[in-house]
Design a protein around this motif. Structure first.
Motif, PDB file in Angstrom:
ATOM      1  N   PRO A 136       0.807  -1.206   0.000  1.00  0.00           N
ATOM      2  CA  PRO A 136       0.000   0.000   0.000  1.00  0.00           C
ATOM      3  C   PRO A 136       0.851   1.271   0.000  1.00  0.00           C
ATOM      4  CG  PRO A 136      -0.064  -1.014   2.149  1.00  0.00           C
ATOM      5  CD  PRO A 136       0.605  -1.976   1.246  1.00  0.00           C
ATOM      6  N   SER A 137       0.275   2.326  -0.569  1.00  0.00           N
ATOM      7  CA  SER A 137       1.008   3.562  -0.760  1.00  0.00           C
ATOM      8  C   SER A 137       1.270   4.266   0.569  1.00  0.00           C
ATOM      9  CB  SER A 137       0.192   4.469  -1.665  1.00  0.00           C
ATOM     10  OG  SER A 137      -1.072   4.683  -1.101  1.00  0.00           O
ATOM     11  N   VAL A 138       2.141   5.291   0.527  1.00  0.00           N
ATOM     12  CA  VAL A 138       2.443   6.029   1.756  1.00  0.00           C
ATOM     13  C   VAL A 138       1.358   7.039   2.099  1.00  0.00           C
ATOM     14  CG1 VAL A 138       4.940   5.900   1.625  1.00  0.00           C
ATOM     15  CG2 VAL A 138       3.780   7.756   0.502  1.00  0.00           C
ATOM     16  N   TRP A 139       0.425   7.259   1.189  1.00  0.00           N
ATOM     17  CA  TRP A 139      -0.590   8.285   1.418  1.00  0.00           C
ATOM     18  C   TRP A 139      -1.498   7.914   2.581  1.00  0.00           C
ATOM     19  CZ3 TRP A 139      -1.204   7.295  -4.366  1.00  0.00           C
ATOM     20  CH2 TRP A 139      -0.246   8.024  -5.085  1.00  0.00           C
ATOM     21  N   CYS A 140      -2.047   8.939   3.209  1.00  0.00           N
ATOM     22  CA  CYS A 140      -2.951   8.721   4.338  1.00  0.00           C
ATOM     23  C   CYS A 140      -4.189   7.951   3.877  1.00  0.00           C
ATOM     24  CB  CYS A 140      -3.417  10.049   4.920  1.00  0.00           C
ATOM     25  SG  CYS A 140      -2.113  11.214   5.274  1.00  0.00           S
ATOM     26  N   ALA A 141      -4.860   7.324   4.817  1.00  0.00           N
ATOM     27  CA  ALA A 141      -6.093   6.601   4.496  1.00  0.00           C
ATOM     28  C   ALA A 141      -7.131   7.585   3.966  1.00  0.00           C
ATOM     29  CB  ALA A 141      -6.615   5.903   5.736  1.00  0.00           C
ATOM     30  N   GLY A 142      -7.629   7.330   2.765  1.00  0.00           N
ATOM     31  CA  GLY A 142      -8.654   8.184   2.184  1.00  0.00           C
ATOM     32  C   GLY A 142      -8.115   9.344   1.384  1.00  0.00           C
ATOM     33  N   CYS A 143      -6.795   9.375   1.122  1.00  0.00           N
ATOM     34  CA  CYS A 143      -6.211  10.496   0.372  1.00  0.00           C
ATOM     35  C   CYS A 143      -6.675  10.453  -1.084  1.00  0.00           C
ATOM     36  CB  CYS A 143      -4.693  10.415   0.428  1.00  0.00           C
ATOM     37  SG  CYS A 143      -3.901  11.745  -0.474  1.00  0.00           S
ATOM     38  N   SER A 179      -1.705  20.538 -21.907  1.00  0.00           N
ATOM     39  CA  SER A 179      -3.029  20.326 -21.325  1.00  0.00           C
ATOM     40  C   SER A 179      -2.901  20.187 -19.822  1.00  0.00           C
ATOM     41  CB  SER A 179      -3.682  19.091 -21.931  1.00  0.00           C
ATOM     42  OG  SER A 179      -2.742  18.062 -22.059  1.00  0.00           O
ATOM     43  N   LEU A 180      -3.787  20.871 -19.128  1.00  0.00           N
ATOM     44  CA  LEU A 180      -3.791  20.839 -17.665  1.00  0.00           C
ATOM     45  C   LEU A 180      -5.106  20.245 -17.189  1.00  0.00           C
ATOM     46  CD1 LEU A 180      -2.416  22.048 -14.927  1.00  0.00           C
ATOM     47  CD2 LEU A 180      -4.257  23.658 -15.113  1.00  0.00           C
ATOM     48  N   VAL A 181      -5.015  19.252 -16.313  1.00  0.00           N
ATOM     49  CA  VAL A 181      -6.207  18.750 -15.622  1.00  0.00           C
ATOM     50  C   VAL A 181      -5.995  19.053 -14.148  1.00  0.00           C
ATOM     51  CG1 VAL A 181      -7.638  16.763 -15.085  1.00  0.00           C
ATOM     52  CG2 VAL A 181      -6.543  16.915 -17.292  1.00  0.00           C
ATOM     53  N   GLU A 182      -6.848  19.920 -13.615  1.00  0.00           N
ATOM     54  CA  GLU A 182      -6.752  20.235 -12.195  1.00  0.00           C
ATOM     55  C   GLU A 182      -7.665  19.269 -11.451  1.00  0.00           C
ATOM     56  OE1 GLU A 182      -8.042  24.164 -11.147  1.00  0.00           O
ATOM     57  OE2 GLU A 182      -7.896  23.704  -9.024  1.00  0.00           O
ATOM     58  N   ALA A 183      -7.069  18.442 -10.622  1.00  0.00           N
ATOM     59  CA  ALA A 183      -7.839  17.473  -9.843  1.00  0.00           C
ATOM     60  C   ALA A 183      -7.973  17.997  -8.428  1.00  0.00           C
ATOM     61  CB  ALA A 183      -7.136  16.125  -9.856  1.00  0.00           C
ATOM     62  N   VAL A 184      -9.157  18.476  -8.100  1.00  0.00           N
ATOM     63  CA  VAL A 184      -9.385  18.993  -6.740  1.00  0.00           C
ATOM     64  C   VAL A 184      -9.474  17.798  -5.798  1.00  0.00           C
ATOM     65  CG1 VAL A 184     -10.917  20.357  -5.292  1.00  0.00           C
ATOM     66  CG2 VAL A 184     -10.558  20.994  -7.661  1.00  0.00           C
ATOM     67  N   SER A 185      -8.582  17.789  -4.808  1.00  0.00           N
ATOM     68  CA  SER A 185      -8.451  16.622  -3.952  1.00  0.00           C
ATOM     69  C   SER A 185      -8.625  17.024  -2.491  1.00  0.00           C
ATOM     70  CB  SER A 185      -7.085  15.985  -4.206  1.00  0.00           C
ATOM     71  OG  SER A 185      -6.853  14.961  -3.294  1.00  0.00           O
ATOM     72  N   ASN A 186      -8.677  16.026  -1.637  1.00  0.00           N
ATOM     73  CA  ASN A 186      -8.873  16.294  -0.218  1.00  0.00           C
ATOM     74  C   ASN A 186      -7.591  16.035   0.552  1.00  0.00           C
ATOM     75  OD1 ASN A 186      -9.346  13.556  -0.961  1.00  0.00           O
ATOM     76  ND2 ASN A 186      -9.926  13.155   1.130  1.00  0.00           N
ATOM     77  N   PRO A 246     -12.308  12.021   5.471  1.00  0.00           N
ATOM     78  CA  PRO A 246     -12.285  12.005   4.005  1.00  0.00           C
ATOM     79  C   PRO A 246     -13.660  11.885   3.369  1.00  0.00           C
ATOM     80  CG  PRO A 246     -11.169  10.077   4.943  1.00  0.00           C
ATOM     81  CD  PRO A 246     -11.333  11.067   6.025  1.00  0.00           C
ATOM     82  N   VAL A 247     -14.562  11.134   3.995  1.00  0.00           N
ATOM     83  CA  VAL A 247     -15.886  10.944   3.402  1.00  0.00           C
ATOM     84  C   VAL A 247     -16.642  12.275   3.360  1.00  0.00           C
ATOM     85  CG1 VAL A 247     -18.079   9.774   3.686  1.00  0.00           C
ATOM     86  CG2 VAL A 247     -15.985   8.548   4.119  1.00  0.00           C
TER      87      VAL A 247
END
Lengths: 285, 87
Positions: free
Chosen positions: A28-35, A207-214, A228-229
Motif C-alpha cells: 500500500p502507498s504512503v498516502w494517508c487513508a482516504g487520500c 493540457s492541464l487537468v486540475e484534480a481537486v483533492s482532499n 475524508p468521506v
C-alpha cells in the motif's frame, strides 16, 4: 469450472490496476487513508488503459510532494525531480523524444509556488505535455503550510489566524498563460476525471487537468472539514458543471468548484513549430 | 481464520445473514485487506449499502446480493484494494 473461467475473464477488466503497478514497490502507498491522490492515480490508470497506450511510450515526471510520489507506484518510465522543476525536466524529455507521451503529476505547492514560473512558461510554449495538478489547497507532505491555493481566511499551520492572502485559480492561470486544454474535476467525480485525463493525453499541446483533492489530515483537520468521506461528499455539493456555471452569476459561483472542460483552443504546438524551423533552415542550406 | 485483518475472505459472521447465492460463484467484489487502510469511503459511497465495517473499520460484504456493479466503490478506492469479480 465454467463459472470460474468466465468470472476470471471478467475480472481482468476491473483488475487493470495490477498491470500498471510496479511489482514489489511498496503498495500500500504512503498516502494517508482516504487520500485523494490514490483516486487520481486510479483515474490515470483507467484513462491510459482506455487509450491503449504502451507503458514504454509514457514518461511520468514529478517533483516533490505527496502527489509526486505517484511515479514510484506506476510502472511507466519515471523521473522524480527536484521541487517545482517537474515541468522543465518534462520539457527536456519531450523536446528530445517527441514521440513519447509525457505526463507530469504535480501538486499545488509544487507547480504554483516554487515552480510557478516554470508552470506559466510551459503553458506559454504550448509544448505537448499533460500536466495533472492535484490541488488539495495545502502543503501536505511538509506539515500543512499554506500554499498559493489556500483560500482566503482558511487555516493552515503558517496561517493560524486565517489566510490574509488571496489564492490562485490554477485553471484560470493556465488558460491565461496560453495552455491549449484546461479541465477541472474533483475526486468525487472520478469517472469524469478519467474522461478528462484521457482527452488531455490525446490533446496535442499543453493540457492541464486540475484534480481537486482532499487533504483531510491537514486542511480538513485545521478547517474543521472532517474525515475524508465528509470532504469528498462536500466536493459533490460544491461543484457545478461548466455548462450550468455559464448561466450563473459571480455571486452564486462564490465558493463553488466549476468542473468540466474549461478551455480548449487549437493552436500550434512547440515541437511542431521547432521541427518546421529546422526543416526550413535545412532546406536553405 | 484467527487473523481477520489479513484474510481476503469476508467475515464469517456475515455469511449466514446474507441472502447471496454462493453456488453461482464468488462474492461480487474482492477486497484486498492487505492494501485497505479503512478510510470508510467505499462504505459511505455505496448506494446499496453492500459493505459493513469490521472491527478494524475495513469493509466486508454484508449484503453482497445488493451489489449492482455500479463501479463507485472501486473507482473511489484510493488504495486500489477493491476489484470486481464480475465486471
Amino acid at each position: 469450472m465454467a463459472t470460474a473461467t468466465t468470472s476470471e475473464k471478467a475480472k481482468q477488466k476491473s483488475d487493470i490496476f495490477l498491470k500498471y503497478l510496479r511489482p514489489r514497490k511498496g503498495m500500500p502507498s504512503v498516502w494517508c487513508a482516504g487520500c485523494g491522490n490514490g483516486i487520481v492515480m486510479t483515474a490515470i490508470i483507467r484513462a491510459i488503459d482506455k487509450l491503449g497506450l504502451s507503458k514504454d511510450n509514457i514518461v511520468m515526471v514529478s517533483g516533490i510532494g505527496c502527489s509526486s510520489r505517484m511515479p514510484i507506484y506506476l510502472d511507466f518510465n519515471a523521473l522524480h525531480t527536484t521541487h517545482g522543476r517537474a515541468l522543465p525536466f518534462a520539457t527536456g524529455v519531450k523536446f528530445a523524444r517527441p514521440d513519447l507521451k509525457v505526463i507530469v503529476v504535480t501538486g499545488d505547492g509544487d507547480a504554483l509556488a516554487i515552480g510557478g514560473n516554470h508552470f506559466i512558461h510551459a503553458c506559454r510554449r504550448n509544448i505537448d505535455i499533460t500536466a495533472i495538478l492535484i490541488n488539495n489547497n495545502i502543503y501536505g507532505m511538509t506539515g500543512g503550510q499554506g500554499s498559493p491555493t489556500t483560500p482566503s481566511a482558511a487555516f493552515s499551520t503558517t496561517t493560524p489566524y486565517g489566510n490574509a492572502e488571496k489564492h490562485f485559480d490554477p485553471s484560470a492561470l493556465a488558460a491565461a498563460s496560453g495552455a491549449s486544454y484546461v479541465a477541472r474535476s474533483t475526486v468525487y467525480h472520478a469517472t469524469a476525471m478519467e474522461k478528462l485525463i484521457g482527452e488531455a493525453i490525446s490533446h496535442r499541446g499543453f493540457s492541464l487537468v486540475e484534480a481537486v483533492s482532499n487533504c483531510h489530515t491537514y486542511y480538513g483537520r485545521l478547517n474543521r472539514q472532517g474525515d475524508p468521506v465528509t470532504m469528498i461528499n462536500s466536493f459533490k455539493e460544491k461543484s457545478v458543471q461548466v455548462t450550468k456555471a455559464k448561466k450563473m452569476s459571480p455571486e452564486e459561483l462564490k465558493g463553488k468548484i466549476v468542473i468540466g472542460k474549461l478551455h480548449e483552443v487549437d493552436t500550434t504546438e512547440f515541437c511542431d513549430v521547432y521541427q518546421s524551423t529546422v526543416d526550413r533552415l535545412d532546406g536553405r542550406k | 481464520m484467527t487473523d481477520a485483518g489479513i484474510s481476503n475472505k469476508a467475515d464469517p459472521l456475515s455469511k449466514p445473514q446474507s441472502k447471496y447465492d454462493y453456488s453461482k460463484g464468488p462474492e461480487p467484489l474482492e477486497i484486498n485487506m492487505k492494501w485497505c487502510k479503512a478510510c470508510n469511503i467505499c462504505i459511505a459511497l455505496c448506494p446499496k449499502q453492500v459493505f459493513e465495517p469490521d472491527r478494524d473499520g475495513k469493509p466486508v460484504q454484508a449484503r453482497p446480493e445488493n451489489c449492482t456493479q455500479c463501479t463507485i466503490c472501486w473507482v473511489h478506492c484510493p488504495d486500489l484494494a477493491i476489484t470486481s469479480n464480475y465486471k
